[in-house]
Scaffold this active site. Structure first.
Site, short mmCIF file in Angstrom:
data_model
loop_
_atom_site.label_atom_id
_atom_site.label_comp_id
_atom_site.label_asym_id
_atom_site.label_seq_id
_atom_site.Cartn_x
_atom_site.Cartn_y
_atom_site.Cartn_z
N HIS A 97 -11.63 -12.43 48.49
CA HIS A 97 -10.79 -13.13 47.24
C HIS A 97 -11.35 -12.47 45.99
O HIS A 97 -12.78 -12.90 45.95
CB HIS A 97 -11.24 -14.67 47.40
CG HIS A 97 -10.54 -15.53 46.50
ND1 HIS A 97 -10.85 -16.90 46.19
CD2 HIS A 97 -9.96 -15.16 45.24
CE1 HIS A 97 -10.13 -17.31 45.31
NE2 HIS A 97 -9.64 -16.58 44.68
N GLU A 127 -0.71 -20.70 54.63
CA GLU A 127 -1.96 -20.95 55.26
C GLU A 127 -2.04 -22.39 54.98
O GLU A 127 -2.05 -22.69 53.89
CB GLU A 127 -2.93 -20.06 54.61
CG GLU A 127 -4.44 -20.40 55.33
CD GLU A 127 -5.43 -19.78 54.60
OE1 GLU A 127 -5.27 -18.41 54.09
OE2 GLU A 127 -6.69 -20.07 54.91
N HIS A 143 -9.93 -22.89 55.79
CA HIS A 143 -11.01 -23.44 55.11
C HIS A 143 -11.86 -24.48 55.84
O HIS A 143 -11.26 -25.43 56.09
CB HIS A 143 -10.18 -24.07 53.74
CG HIS A 143 -11.04 -23.95 52.56
ND1 HIS A 143 -12.07 -24.91 52.35
CD2 HIS A 143 -11.12 -23.12 51.69
CE1 HIS A 143 -12.51 -24.53 51.23
NE2 HIS A 143 -11.96 -23.46 50.72
N ARG A 199 -17.33 -13.06 41.05
CA ARG A 199 -18.75 -13.72 41.35
C ARG A 199 -19.11 -13.04 42.61
O ARG A 199 -20.30 -12.96 43.10
CB ARG A 199 -18.51 -15.33 41.61
CG ARG A 199 -17.77 -15.71 42.49
CD ARG A 199 -17.96 -16.91 42.79
NE ARG A 199 -17.37 -17.90 41.70
CZ ARG A 199 -16.85 -19.15 41.78
NH1 ARG A 199 -17.13 -19.77 42.93
NH2 ARG A 199 -16.34 -19.86 40.83
N HIS A 201 -18.66 -13.79 51.46
CA HIS A 201 -20.25 -14.23 51.06
C HIS A 201 -21.06 -12.97 51.51
O HIS A 201 -22.30 -13.10 51.17
CB HIS A 201 -20.41 -15.47 51.87
CG HIS A 201 -19.46 -16.63 51.17
ND1 HIS A 201 -19.52 -16.83 49.66
CD2 HIS A 201 -18.69 -17.52 51.58
CE1 HIS A 201 -18.68 -17.74 49.48
NE2 HIS A 201 -18.11 -18.10 50.80
N GLU A 225 -6.93 -12.59 48.83
CA GLU A 225 -6.58 -13.98 48.08
C GLU A 225 -6.69 -13.82 46.77
O GLU A 225 -7.80 -13.23 46.15
CB GLU A 225 -7.66 -15.09 48.42
CG GLU A 225 -7.40 -15.44 49.93
CD GLU A 225 -8.66 -16.58 50.36
OE1 GLU A 225 -9.37 -16.97 49.58
OE2 GLU A 225 -8.88 -16.64 51.64
N ASN A 266 -13.04 -13.64 56.86
CA ASN A 266 -13.28 -13.63 55.08
C ASN A 266 -14.75 -13.23 55.04
O ASN A 266 -15.54 -13.45 55.43
CB ASN A 266 -13.25 -14.91 54.42
CG ASN A 266 -13.26 -14.88 53.00
OD1 ASN A 266 -14.35 -14.50 52.51
ND2 ASN A 266 -12.38 -15.51 52.43
N ARG A 304 -11.86 -12.82 42.50
CA ARG A 304 -11.91 -14.08 41.62
C ARG A 304 -11.94 -13.49 40.23
O ARG A 304 -12.42 -12.30 40.00
CB ARG A 304 -12.87 -14.97 41.69
CG ARG A 304 -12.87 -15.97 43.09
CD ARG A 304 -14.13 -16.79 42.93
NE ARG A 304 -13.62 -17.89 43.96
CZ ARG A 304 -13.50 -19.24 43.36
NH1 ARG A 304 -13.16 -19.27 42.40
NH2 ARG A 304 -12.98 -20.06 44.53
N THR A 361 -12.42 -22.69 46.96
CA THR A 361 -10.92 -23.15 46.80
C THR A 361 -10.98 -24.58 47.07
O THR A 361 -11.36 -25.23 47.95
CB THR A 361 -10.21 -22.50 47.63
OG1 THR A 361 -10.50 -21.04 47.47
CG2 THR A 361 -8.54 -22.65 47.00
N1 PXP Z 1 -8.67 -19.70 53.33
C1 PXP Z 1 -8.73 -19.71 51.91
C2 PXP Z 1 -7.36 -19.92 51.21
C3 PXP Z 1 -9.68 -19.72 51.00
O1 PXP Z 1 -9.80 -19.79 49.86
C4 PXP Z 1 -10.95 -19.69 51.89
C5 PXP Z 1 -12.41 -19.60 51.09
O2 PXP Z 1 -12.49 -18.27 50.47
C6 PXP Z 1 -10.82 -19.54 53.38
C7 PXP Z 1 -9.83 -19.54 54.06
C8 PXP Z 1 -12.04 -19.36 54.16
O3 PXP Z 1 -12.92 -20.72 54.04
P1 PXP Z 1 -14.32 -20.74 54.78
O4 PXP Z 1 -15.25 -19.77 53.95
O5 PXP Z 1 -14.82 -21.92 54.32
O6 PXP Z 1 -14.13 -20.36 56.12
#
Ligand code: PXP
Length: 237
Positions: free
Chosen positions: A42, A150, A190, A48, A9, A69, A6, A44, A100
């Protein structure tokens, strides 16, 4: 076990200065080159971090699987149909949250989700639902037409004691076994990081992990020494 990275960030960092760097598309390519099986972002409602422009460029350059996402809104349905990511992951979303919070509440909105998922599948998109490790919710995912789920590992990752952690791990494992028995592909994610990922890797029913924050946070510090040295070189008279 496959890894989907992901890159939200990277975009968070860019948006902090409303700048052009760091470029999430470049981050996605580096993640792919390093062996990631997919790229997750994601989009949003408040934009952001990831922007539409990122999504469009990612769609063009990603050679693995692009996983978008998104919340189950009309706005996002339109975006998904235009961009056609390989996978859409349906997540709950509220403007106040930092990240999330929990899986999607599937049971109470099964009718809405069934028609929403039908629309996405008509566009050729594989549909995933981010869901807590509860059998009833998982069953509802299958009934609503999801291809995969997931499982939310947030509670496992945030556990304060070893006992709590083991209990949440058992929940995740049992949920994965149950989902596979329904014929669903099972992913998880997550809050996973370099310290807590191993027991999740051992769950055979889970085929892919979605990890963001921990990888980006580590990348920033892993690259800092080189970045400082490069700047110091420029500072030599
Ligand atoms: N899965 C989902 C559905 C999420 O919303 C996120 C965070 O955007 C992640 C996985 C990844 O989580 P993390 O950034 O804590 O690894």
């Amino acid at each position: 076990m496959k890894l989907a990275v992901n890159i939200d960030h990277i975009a968070t960092l860019r948006q902090a200065r409303a700048a052009r760097e760091p470029e999430p598309v470049l981050a996605a390519l580096l993640a792919e080159q390093a062996g990631a099986s997919g790229i997750v972002c994601h989009l949003r409602g408040d934009r952001r971090h990831i922007q539409e422009r990122d999504l469009l460029l990612l769609r063009k350059v990603i050679t693995t699987r692009l996983n978008l996402e998104m919340a189950t809104t009309e706005e996002m349905l339109k975006v998904a149909k235009e961009v056609k990511p390989d996978v859409v992951s349906l997540v709950p979303e509220s403007p106040e949250e930092v990240t999330t919070q929990g899986g999607l509440e599937v049971i109470s909105q099964k009718e809405h989700l069934t028609s929403y998922i039908r629309e996405l599948k008509k566009a050729g998109i594989t549909v995933s639902i981010f869901v807590d490790a509860h059998k009833n919710q998982i069953k509802a995912c299958q009934k609503a037409g999801a291809d995969l789920i997931e499982i939310n590992t947030g509670k496992y990752a945030d556990a304060r004691t070893e006992k709590e952690r083991q209990a949440y791990l058992t929940e995740v494992r049992q949920a994965a076994v149950f989902a596979r028995s329904l014929g669903l592909e099972v992913h998880a994610g997550h809050g996973l990081d370099y310290h807590n990922v191993q027991p999740i890797v051992e769950i055979e029913e889970i085929s892919e992990l979605s990890i963001g924050f921990a990888i980006i946070a580590r990348a920033v510090l892993a690259g800092l020494t080189q970045a400082v040295r490069e700047m110091l070189e420029l500072l030599q008279k």
